[in-house]
Motif scaffolding. Structure first.
Motif, PDB file in Angstrom:
ATOM      1  N   GLN A 121      51.963  -8.560  -2.322  1.00 20.34           N
ATOM      2  CA  GLN A 121      51.696  -9.904  -1.830  1.00 20.34           C
ATOM      3  C   GLN A 121      50.256 -10.028  -1.368  1.00 20.34           C
ATOM      4  N   CYS A 122      49.657  -8.926  -0.985  1.00 18.64           N
ATOM      5  CA  CYS A 122      48.257  -8.956  -0.559  1.00 18.64           C
ATOM      6  C   CYS A 122      47.351  -9.452  -1.669  1.00 18.64           C
ATOM      7  N   LEU A 123      47.643  -9.107  -2.925  1.00 19.52           N
ATOM      8  CA  LEU A 123      46.823  -9.578  -4.033  1.00 19.52           C
ATOM      9  C   LEU A 123      46.863 -11.098  -4.097  1.00 19.52           C
ATOM     10  N   PHE A 124      48.043 -11.671  -4.119  1.00 19.35           N
ATOM     11  CA  PHE A 124      48.166 -13.116  -4.230  1.00 19.35           C
ATOM     12  C   PHE A 124      47.682 -13.800  -2.950  1.00 19.35           C
ATOM     13  N   HIS A 125      47.921 -13.177  -1.812  1.00 22.52           N
ATOM     14  CA  HIS A 125      47.426 -13.716  -0.539  1.00 22.52           C
ATOM     15  C   HIS A 125      45.900 -13.696  -0.532  1.00 22.52           C
ATOM     16  N   CYS A 126      45.317 -12.613  -0.981  1.00 22.54           N
ATOM     17  CA  CYS A 126      43.855 -12.480  -1.040  1.00 22.54           C
ATOM     18  C   CYS A 126      43.244 -13.547  -1.946  1.00 22.54           C
ATOM     19  N   LEU A 127      43.825 -13.743  -3.116  1.00 27.42           N
ATOM     20  CA  LEU A 127      43.321 -14.743  -4.052  1.00 27.42           C
ATOM     21  C   LEU A 127      43.476 -16.156  -3.493  1.00 27.42           C
ATOM     22  N   THR A 128      44.611 -16.424  -2.869  1.00 27.86           N
ATOM     23  CA  THR A 128      44.858 -17.744  -2.283  1.00 27.86           C
ATOM     24  C   THR A 128      43.920 -18.010  -1.119  1.00 27.86           C
ATOM     25  N   ALA A 129      43.733 -17.021  -0.257  1.00 25.66           N
ATOM     26  CA  ALA A 129      42.839 -17.187   0.889  1.00 25.66           C
ATOM     27  C   ALA A 129      41.413 -17.447   0.430  1.00 25.66           C
ATOM     28  N   GLN A 130      40.961 -16.741  -0.592  1.00 20.79           N
ATOM     29  CA  GLN A 130      39.606 -16.946  -1.105  1.00 20.79           C
ATOM     30  C   GLN A 130      39.455 -18.340  -1.700  1.00 20.79           C
TER      31      GLN A 130
END
Length: 188
Positions: A121-130
């Motif tokens: 989830q960190c990958l998708f969270h990271c992309l969404t946050a950016q």
């Protein structure tokens, strides 16, 4: 991109085991300058890691005028993030601005490979946050800065993009004509 795919994916929050698994599935791709990767109305089904080159996202208005929405380059992940981009037809276009080298996998395959790993989830969270940070920053720029300040901010934040992207595309992204941007640049 100077690191291995596995190390790159780990830096995005994916576990070592899942990063290695995903890296094995990613296939090298090369696209020529001005290659469309997505057209308006198509479903975005791709996940790219860009190792070299530039890609732009843009809209066309009712008269066919382009408005740049964003740029992606070395070390960026280009994938659908917003639910509307994942489930519905695209409202924008994606095309290469230069020759692009990178890696590709179907977006659905990434979701499948990472679904059972909570750290993924960190990958998708990271992309969404950016994405969210970029949108907030751009909105503030449009609401609070004149053309000169918008260009100064862009050139300070993205010095290499200023050297690589044609003036007309930077101007479009900043909400001005290329003539206005040329005047702004000449005053500095």
């Amino acid at each position: 991109m100077d690191m291995s795919l596995s190390v790159f994916l780990e830096s995005k929050g994916i576990s070592k085991a899942k990063a290695a698994l995903l890296a094995k599935e990613l296939k090298p791709v090369t696209f020529k300058f001005n290659t469309p990767l997505l057209s308006q109305g198509e479903h975005w089904q791709d996940f790219y890691i860009i190792s070299q080159g530039l890609v732009r996202l843009y809209y066309l208005d009712s008269e066919g005028k382009e408005s740049n929405k964003g740029f992606f380059g070395e070390g960026d992940i280009l994938a659908p993030i917003a639910p509307s981009a994942i489930t519905g037809p695209s409202n924008f276009y994606v095309e290469t601005l230069t020759e692009v080298h990178g890696y590709h996998i179907a977006y659905a395959k990434v979701v499948e490979l990472l679904k059972d790993c909570s750290i993924s989830q960190c990958l998708f969270h990271c992309l969404t946050a950016q994405l969210l940070e970029d949108k907030i920053e751009r909105e503030l720029m449009f609401l609070q800065q004149d053309a000169k300040k918008r260009y100064a901010y862009f050139s300070k934040k993205y010095p290499t993009l200023c050297q690589q992207i044609p003036l007309k595309h930077i101007a479009s992204y900043l909400g001005m004509t290329d003539v206005t941007l040329s005047r702004v640049k000449n005053k500095n």
